[in-house]
Every structure is written in structure tokens, then in C-alpha cells.
Design an enzyme around this catalytic site. Structure first.
Site, mmCIF file in Angstrom:
data_model
loop_
_atom_site.group_PDB
_atom_site.id
_atom_site.type_symbol
_atom_site.label_atom_id
_atom_site.label_comp_id
_atom_site.label_asym_id
_atom_site.label_seq_id
_atom_site.Cartn_x
_atom_site.Cartn_y
_atom_site.Cartn_z
ATOM 1 N N SER A 59 0.866 -1.180 0.000
ATOM 2 C CA SER A 59 0.000 0.000 0.000
ATOM 3 C C SER A 59 0.904 1.232 0.000
ATOM 4 O O SER A 59 2.136 1.112 0.068
ATOM 5 C CB SER A 59 -0.899 0.004 1.228
ATOM 6 O OG SER A 59 -1.682 -1.164 1.252
ATOM 7 N N ASP A 91 -1.479 -1.899 -3.934
ATOM 8 C CA ASP A 91 -2.761 -2.078 -3.254
ATOM 9 C C ASP A 91 -3.284 -0.733 -2.744
ATOM 10 O O ASP A 91 -2.543 0.051 -2.169
ATOM 11 C CB ASP A 91 -2.516 -3.037 -2.071
ATOM 12 C CG ASP A 91 -3.784 -3.617 -1.508
ATOM 13 O OD1 ASP A 91 -4.759 -3.777 -2.269
ATOM 14 O OD2 ASP A 91 -3.802 -3.929 -0.299
ATOM 15 N N GLY A 226 -9.500 -8.025 2.485
ATOM 16 C CA GLY A 226 -9.853 -8.293 3.873
ATOM 17 C C GLY A 226 -10.090 -9.763 4.146
ATOM 18 O O GLY A 226 -11.078 -10.142 4.772
ATOM 19 N N GLY A 227 -9.165 -10.610 3.693
ATOM 20 C CA GLY A 227 -9.358 -12.051 3.850
ATOM 21 C C GLY A 227 -9.010 -12.599 5.228
ATOM 22 O O GLY A 227 -9.419 -13.708 5.578
ATOM 23 N N SER A 228 -8.265 -11.831 6.021
ATOM 24 C CA SER A 228 -7.822 -12.358 7.325
ATOM 25 C C SER A 228 -9.016 -12.655 8.234
ATOM 26 O O SER A 228 -10.017 -11.946 8.215
ATOM 27 C CB SER A 228 -6.898 -11.345 8.009
ATOM 28 O OG SER A 228 -5.693 -11.239 7.288
ATOM 29 N N ASN A 247 -6.798 -11.122 -0.847
ATOM 30 C CA ASN A 247 -5.779 -10.342 -0.125
ATOM 31 C C ASN A 247 -5.688 -10.771 1.339
ATOM 32 O O ASN A 247 -6.715 -10.863 2.029
ATOM 33 C CB ASN A 247 -6.138 -8.858 -0.133
ATOM 34 C CG ASN A 247 -6.098 -8.250 -1.521
ATOM 35 O OD1 ASN A 247 -6.078 -8.963 -2.520
ATOM 36 N ND2 ASN A 247 -6.067 -6.936 -1.576
ATOM 37 N N ASN A 249 -3.499 -9.820 4.894
ATOM 38 C CA ASN A 249 -2.540 -8.930 5.540
ATOM 39 C C ASN A 249 -2.534 -9.159 7.060
ATOM 40 O O ASN A 249 -1.540 -9.610 7.625
ATOM 41 C CB ASN A 249 -2.889 -7.472 5.192
ATOM 42 C CG ASN A 249 -1.863 -6.483 5.706
ATOM 43 O OD1 ASN A 249 -0.974 -6.847 6.468
ATOM 44 N ND2 ASN A 249 -1.970 -5.240 5.289
HETATM 45 ZN ZN LIG Z 1 -7.782 -4.005 0.717
#
Ligand SMILES: [Zn+2]
Length: 306
Positions: A59, A91, A226-228, A247, A249
Site C-alpha cells: 500500500s 494495493d 480483507g481475507g484475514s 488479499n 494482511n
Molecule cells: Zn484491501
């Protein structure tokens, strides 16, 4: 060494065709945040072990810290050293100018996120700016990703629960997705179906029926941010439906920090923090990446052709 325009075009063309293959064969690229060199090594080790293609992404904060050309070189050198298939994604690029710089640095994937940076921008302004990036990306063939409205949350560990009634108001709609893709010409639509930036005390819930409707409404790639903190079965189903980029993070950041705190406590006389990071933190982060590669069905899918 910076890439030549020919090298950029070759890399972007391969990335494009590989996204199509992912869609045809129902697997997704993990897009793992590159916070620093140890996280890059953690991703590379997992990609090597699983023979999985991966994206790493930065980012604006990481771009400011590390520099676009340094990131490109770090990724290229790591890719060569490990013999892996790896691409780089810009990103949440906050402006047309920042996105153009990413394209010029040879990033294969560009996520332009006008609405997150400027909450007050009109739909028309967002579409216009996104279109400008799509047009400029033709220089290298970079794939452009976007969405009509900003995502909730932030890539951190949250203590509050998720208010799904509130979140639902920001979900993508099939009609909105179709209109945005048609008006902008983007390559990848970032869907909001219950995915949320950050890690929360409760697991996330994805609306897979909505995802299927969005899949039916548009013909471009679909990504999930926002996969976490999302149970793996959602990813396995989302990949079957046709998501090709997910994604991650916060899960990595939590593993990084928790491991580092512990090893600092366990080794009070060690002042080479980087040594502790190499010895313990990289493997902890790599384990997180590995588990995602399995859920995304990308394990064993790498194509190494250099
Ligand atoms: Zn994102």
C-alpha cells in the site's frame, strides 16, 4: 535494476493470462502484504514449498517506506533466488498519479482506490479517475482492479465485533458491479460480500449467494480484500465460484508481532532483532501463508518459465 518496457509488458501479459487460467481452473492468487523484507521471504518460502504462484502487495505506506523501484527489484531478485512465480500489486493506490507511478515501475497489478482516499468524491469522479488509470495501464498491460465504494475496516487487530447489519449496507450488488465494470473497463472487480479489512474477535461470514450473482453479472476477474480471519471453507467455495485474487494482511501481521514479542521476551540478551526475526518470525508468517495457499487451491499451480 529497473525493468525495461519490454520486460514489463512480458510480465504483465503473463500475469493476465495466469489470472484467466486461475479462473478457468478454479484457484486464486493469494495477494500477501509485503510489510518488509522478512515478510517477503516468508511469502517466497511458502510459495516455493507449495509450488504456488503468489502476488505480494504494497500500500502507499510501504511505497513511502521502501520505494517503488526498490520493491520491484526486491520482488524480482527474490523470485529469481527462490525460483518461484511471483507478481507485485500496488494495493489501495490513493490517486491516479500514484497508480501511474506503479504502472511505470512495472507492477503487474494496480488497485486504484479513489473512494477510500476521498470519501466525498462523487460516483462520477471515481469512475473518471479509474478510467484514466485503465487507459494508462495499456502502456505496460498491467491489470487494473477497483470497486465503486471503499471497504470498511483497517488492516489491524480489532477488538470490536462485526456489525453485519451495518456492513451489509456497503455490500456490492450485481447491478452496481456490472455498471462499474462497464463504465470503467477494469480487469478485476473487488467485491464486498462480508469481507472486511482487519482481524476481529469473531470469524467473518461471506455471502456466497451474492458472490455467485456478482460472478454471473460481470465477465472480469473478482478479488476479495480483507481475507484475514475468514474460515477456510469460505475461500474454498469462493474459489469454486470464480474468485481469483484474495488479499491477506492482518493474519500475517498478527503472527509477526506475536512471535516477535515472544522471542524478544525469551531472548533478553539478544540485541540483533533482525536475527530473531530471521530465525523465528519468518517461519511463523510463512505458516500463515502456507495455510492460505491450500485454501486458495493454488498449491502446485506455479508456472516457472525463466
Ligand atoms: Zn484491501
Amino acid at each position: 535494476m529497473p525493468q525495461t518496457l519490454d520486460e514489463m509488458r512480458k510480465g504483465c501479459a503473463k500475469a493476465r493470462s495466469r489470472m484467466q487460467e486461475a479462473r478457468n481452473n478454479h484457484w486464486a492468487f493469494g495477494a500477501f502484504n509485503l510489510d518488509d523484507e522478512p515478510t517477503l521471504i516468508a511469502v517466497a518460502k511458502a510459495a516455493k514449498k507449495h509450488n504456488a504462484p503468489v502476488l505480494v502487495e504494497v500500500s502507499q505506506g510501504e511505497v513511502d517506506d521502501i520505494g517503488l523501484l526498490n520493491i520491484r527489484d526486491l520482488v524480482d531478485n527474490t523470485k529469481d533466488t527462490y525460483g518461484i512465480e511471483m507478481y507485485v500489486n500496488l494495493d489501495h493506490s490513493p490517486s491516479v498519479e500514484a497508480a501511474k507511478e506503479g504502472i511505470e515501475a512495472g507492477f503487474e497489478f494496480i488497485h486504484i482506490d479513489i473512494s477510500q482516499a476521498n470519501h466525498q468524491d462523487s460516483d462520477q469522479e471515481i469512475v473518471q479517475a479509474t478510467k484514466e488509470v485503465v487507459e494508462y495501464a495499456k502502456l505496460t498491460g498491467a491489470s487494473v482492479e477497483s470497486e465503486p465504494h471503499y471497504f470498511g475496516g483497517s488492516s489491524n487487530l480489532h477488538t470490536e465485533k462485526i456489525d453485519y447489519d451495518e456492513i451489509k449496507k456497503t455490500f456490492s450488488t450485481p447491478e452496481g458491479a456490472e455498471k462499474f465494470v462497464r463504465e470503467t473497463g477494469i480487469d478485476t472487480f473487488a467485491a464486498a460480500i462480508g469481507n472486511l479489512h482487519g482481524k476481529y474477535p469473531v470469524p467473518k461470514v461471506l455471502d456466497l449467494d451474492l458472490l455467485q450473482k456478482i460472478r454471473n453479472a460481470i465477465d472480469c476477474n473478482i478479488s476479495l480484500h480483507g481475507g484475514s480471519g475468514t474460515p477456510g471453507h469460505y475461500f474454498r467455495d469462493a474459489v469454486k465460484i470464480g474468485v481469483t485474487k484474495i488479499n491477506i494482511n492482518s493474519d500475517m501481521r498478527v503472527a509477526y508481532r506475536n512471535t516477535l514479542v515472544k522471542v524478544l521476551q525469551d531472548n533478553p540478551d539478544e540485541y540483533s532483532v533482525s536475527k530473531l526475526i530471521s530465525k523465528y518470525v519468518v517461519d511463523a508468517v510463512s505458516e500463515i501463508v502456507e495455510s492460505k495457499l491450500v485454501d486458495f487451491n493454488s498449491s502446485g499451480k506455479a508456472v516457472i518459465d525463466y
